[in-house]
Structures are given as C-alpha cells and as structure tokens.
Design a protein around this motif. Structure first.
Motif, PDB file in Angstrom:
ATOM      1  N   LEU A  22      29.873  38.200  42.436  1.00  0.00           N
ATOM      2  CA  LEU A  22      30.883  37.249  41.956  1.00  0.00           C
ATOM      3  C   LEU A  22      32.278  37.869  41.946  1.00  0.00           C
ATOM      4  O   LEU A  22      33.261  37.201  42.298  1.00  0.00           O
ATOM      5  N   ASP A  23      32.378  39.139  41.561  1.00  0.00           N
ATOM      6  CA  ASP A  23      33.671  39.821  41.600  1.00  0.00           C
ATOM      7  C   ASP A  23      34.220  39.855  43.022  1.00  0.00           C
ATOM      8  O   ASP A  23      35.395  39.579  43.256  1.00  0.00           O
ATOM      9  N   VAL A  24      33.363  40.189  43.977  1.00  0.00           N
ATOM     10  CA  VAL A  24      33.790  40.283  45.369  1.00  0.00           C
ATOM     11  C   VAL A  24      34.153  38.906  45.925  1.00  0.00           C
ATOM     12  O   VAL A  24      35.152  38.769  46.639  1.00  0.00           O
ATOM     13  N   LEU A  25      33.379  37.895  45.597  1.00  0.00           N
ATOM     14  CA  LEU A  25      33.722  36.535  46.037  1.00  0.00           C
ATOM     15  C   LEU A  25      35.075  36.118  45.476  1.00  0.00           C
ATOM     16  O   LEU A  25      35.872  35.474  46.153  1.00  0.00           O
ATOM     17  N   GLY A  26      35.343  36.509  44.233  1.00  0.00           N
ATOM     18  CA  GLY A  26      36.638  36.218  43.625  1.00  0.00           C
ATOM     19  C   GLY A  26      37.775  36.954  44.321  1.00  0.00           C
ATOM     20  O   GLY A  26      38.873  36.428  44.467  1.00  0.00           O
ATOM     21  N   GLN A  27      37.503  38.187  44.760  1.00  0.00           N
ATOM     22  CA  GLN A  27      38.522  38.971  45.463  1.00  0.00           C
ATOM     23  C   GLN A  27      38.820  38.399  46.844  1.00  0.00           C
ATOM     24  O   GLN A  27      39.971  38.318  47.251  1.00  0.00           O
ATOM     25  N   THR A  28      37.764  38.038  47.570  1.00  0.00           N
ATOM     26  CA  THR A  28      37.949  37.575  48.948  1.00  0.00           C
ATOM     27  C   THR A  28      38.410  36.125  48.991  1.00  0.00           C
ATOM     28  O   THR A  28      39.205  35.768  49.852  1.00  0.00           O
ATOM     29  N   GLY A  29      37.888  35.299  48.108  1.00  0.00           N
ATOM     30  CA  GLY A  29      38.259  33.896  48.076  1.00  0.00           C
ATOM     31  C   GLY A  29      37.787  33.110  49.287  1.00  0.00           C
ATOM     32  O   GLY A  29      38.269  32.013  49.537  1.00  0.00           O
ATOM     33  N   THR A  39      33.785  44.034  51.747  1.00  0.00           N
ATOM     34  CA  THR A  39      34.427  44.190  50.441  1.00  0.00           C
ATOM     35  C   THR A  39      33.438  44.752  49.428  1.00  0.00           C
ATOM     36  O   THR A  39      33.779  45.627  48.626  1.00  0.00           O
ATOM     37  N   LEU A  40      32.206  44.292  49.475  1.00  0.00           N
ATOM     38  CA  LEU A  40      31.173  44.804  48.570  1.00  0.00           C
ATOM     39  C   LEU A  40      30.902  46.278  48.833  1.00  0.00           C
ATOM     40  O   LEU A  40      30.658  47.049  47.899  1.00  0.00           O
ATOM     41  N   ALA A  41      30.979  46.710  50.078  1.00  0.00           N
ATOM     42  CA  ALA A  41      30.758  48.123  50.416  1.00  0.00           C
ATOM     43  C   ALA A  41      31.781  49.022  49.728  1.00  0.00           C
ATOM     44  O   ALA A  41      31.476  50.173  49.398  1.00  0.00           O
TER      45      ALA A  41
END
Length: 86
Positions: A22-29, A39-41
C-alpha cells in the motif's frame, strides 16, 4: 502462546506485507506492475510491526531474526529467537 488456527501467528507478517504494498502504491500512484515491483525493491520500512527492514539486492528481506516455536498440545509456543549468521 499462539493458536495457529486463529491466524494470529501470521498477523504481523501479513500486515507488514500489505503495508509495504500500500505504501508503494501510494508512492507510485499508478497501476503499473513493473513500476510497483521496482519501487518495492527499493522500499524500506522503519519502525514497522517487524522493525526496520528493506530488500537486499537478491530481493530477500534484511530481517535476520525470527521466532523459533515448538508445538505443544497442538498450539505453537515461543521457544527461542533464531538469528542468521553473517
């Protein structure tokens, strides 16, 4: 003492994994699988449910300690901390 059938044993790991995504989805949008993977890596979680961790160059977590448990009476019981050797 943990009751495996209740699922509580896995709560922290599941929560941590979901929070990371969820954090990564929020970052990438974006709904872009490759962008989310990249991004998760590079993701790092500080002071999370499992402490501070990230992924190494092989995609493994940097967490080096886990709980060692035994089964007594059909239930998991904490036994010791297990640490990876460098």
């Amino acid at each position: 003492e943990c009751d495996w059938s209740s699922g509580r044993v896995l709560f922290r790991s599941g929560y941590t994994a979901a929070k990371a995504v969820l954090d990564v989805l929020g970052q990438t949008g974006k709904k872009d699988r490759e962008l989310v993977r990249q991004t998760l890596a590079g993701y790092e979680q500080k002071d999370g449910a499992l402490g501070t961790w990230n992924f190494d160059k092989n995609g493994d977590t940097t967490m080096t300690t886990m709980s060692g448990n035994v089964v007594e009476g059909g239930k998991f019981k904490f036994s010791t901390l297990l640490a990876a050797k460098p």
